[in-house]
Design a protein around this motif. Sequence first.
Motif, short mmCIF file in Angstrom:
data_model
loop_
_atom_site.label_atom_id
_atom_site.label_comp_id
_atom_site.label_asym_id
_atom_site.label_seq_id
_atom_site.Cartn_x
_atom_site.Cartn_y
_atom_site.Cartn_z
N THR A 18 0.84 -1.19 0.00
CA THR A 18 0.00 0.00 0.00
C THR A 18 0.88 1.25 0.00
O THR A 18 1.72 1.43 0.88
CB THR A 18 -0.92 0.02 1.23
N HIS A 74 -1.98 4.42 -4.04
CA HIS A 74 -2.18 3.21 -4.83
C HIS A 74 -1.88 1.95 -4.01
O HIS A 74 -1.21 2.02 -2.98
CB HIS A 74 -1.26 3.22 -6.08
N HIS A 75 -2.40 0.83 -4.51
CA HIS A 75 -2.05 -0.50 -4.00
C HIS A 75 -1.29 -1.23 -5.11
O HIS A 75 -1.65 -1.13 -6.28
CB HIS A 75 -3.29 -1.32 -3.65
N ASP A 102 -6.01 1.95 -7.89
CA ASP A 102 -6.25 3.27 -7.30
C ASP A 102 -6.80 3.09 -5.88
O ASP A 102 -7.86 2.47 -5.69
CB ASP A 102 -7.23 4.05 -8.17
N LYS A 103 -6.10 3.62 -4.92
CA LYS A 103 -6.47 3.41 -3.52
C LYS A 103 -7.83 4.01 -3.18
O LYS A 103 -8.56 3.51 -2.32
CB LYS A 103 -5.38 4.02 -2.63
N THR A 104 -8.20 5.10 -3.84
CA THR A 104 -9.47 5.77 -3.52
C THR A 104 -10.68 5.03 -4.07
O THR A 104 -11.80 5.25 -3.61
CB THR A 104 -9.46 7.21 -4.06
N ASN A 137 -11.10 -1.48 -3.15
CA ASN A 137 -11.01 -2.12 -1.84
C ASN A 137 -10.00 -3.25 -1.96
O ASN A 137 -10.19 -4.20 -2.73
CB ASN A 137 -12.39 -2.65 -1.42
N LEU A 138 -8.89 -3.16 -1.21
CA LEU A 138 -7.79 -4.10 -1.40
C LEU A 138 -8.22 -5.55 -1.15
O LEU A 138 -7.91 -6.45 -1.93
CB LEU A 138 -6.63 -3.73 -0.48
#
Length: 427
Positions: free
Chosen positions: A378, A382-383, A402-404, A407-408
């Motif tokens: 993370t 971004h992941h 895209d982190k926003t 959902n990982l």
Amino acid sequence: MSSTPPPFGGAPDTPEAWQATRAQTALATQVMRRAEDDTDPEQKEIGRPVGANERELFVSCAPAEALQQQIDHLDPEFIAVHDIGTTSSRRLLAGIAAAGKRAVQKLHIRRQGYGTTLATLEYVELPTSDGSRLLMYSTEADADTASRHDLARTLLANSRLSVIMVGELPSHTLEAAFKPLHADILGGHWRNRHVLVLPLSGASTVAHTAAELGRGSVVDVRTTPQVTRPADAWGFINGTWARIRELLPARGSAPAGVRPSGFPPVAAPAQPPAPPPAATTPPLAMRPMPAVPTSRQRSAEPPLSASLLDRYVHQLGELTGMVSCCVFELASGKALAHAGASPGADDLANHGTELLASIAGTCRAMGLGHAIPDAAITLGAHHLLLRAVPKHPGLALHAVLDKTHANLTLARLQIQRLDEMFDDLGQ
């Protein structure tokens, strides 16, 4: 080579009152001879056949201990291929098998009385000039961490030639990865006298580090130029084997019925060693390996697989929050399939190779195994996801989300579900 359970075969502490009985009834493990051991000495092989390309060995002790007992009994002639910072040994075996129109074979080591598989080793029969049997084992065993390390050490120590394939690693990580092997060589019970190091990248750095591997011992360590294809690796192995065949006697010179004792330490003695006993037969000579397809040719031969990878990354690209993803070769860092925008395929492949090599090297140095890592990183916005591609040994996925928007946890589950695309591959 996480805390691990006691080695297989370990027994809990026995009550004190039972000690006298144990002393009278304990028996050493015995290796029973079979009729075919005397009639077909060239065909002796560890385990019993259970299929065209599978054998099994039932044991009541740790897998490595049982393997050592079998090696002491049968004294087989074999080459061991070991990975450091890469997962190329099995791919090499597969390439040799395909070029020789043979199959990769498996040895399953199972728990006596239960049938539980404790470890699985892969090997291939090498082409020899006189048709005799010579095997090449990969030390990449399917087993728990402790057993995997012990099996690798047993195979390397007892092989006629140890081949070490080295991936791209920082110099300090490379030194840490070689230290346990150097300690094993100096620790005694190391029968092998020849080590061939094959750098897959950074040949000069690998050569400098590998030079220390044989220090303080009589083991001959040689490093080749950088290897990029299975055919190149085979050429170096074949050349080294020919040199060994000319210089060294074969094993098996002990009188009939006499089983050799434990191997002496390999550390250089104060006085020159006595000359070895005369050999009755030389080690087996290998035939040149048939041409092995290049990675470009391999990708062109099975269009179904290439198409499948394209569909795979295309479906990944449709996941919520997916920015870019790429499937690439670990050994070469070459991108094979890509979907999305920036970063591009080459950037994902190059940096994905570096990240996985760094993580794998750290795990190996800590004794946590050397399988391809399944990693999630993370960053600020971004992941990053890195994992092996199912049913495609030596291939990995590098994905950026895209982190926003992503959902990982959900993204990882969705990617795992796409593994079903490969279920029928190779069936």
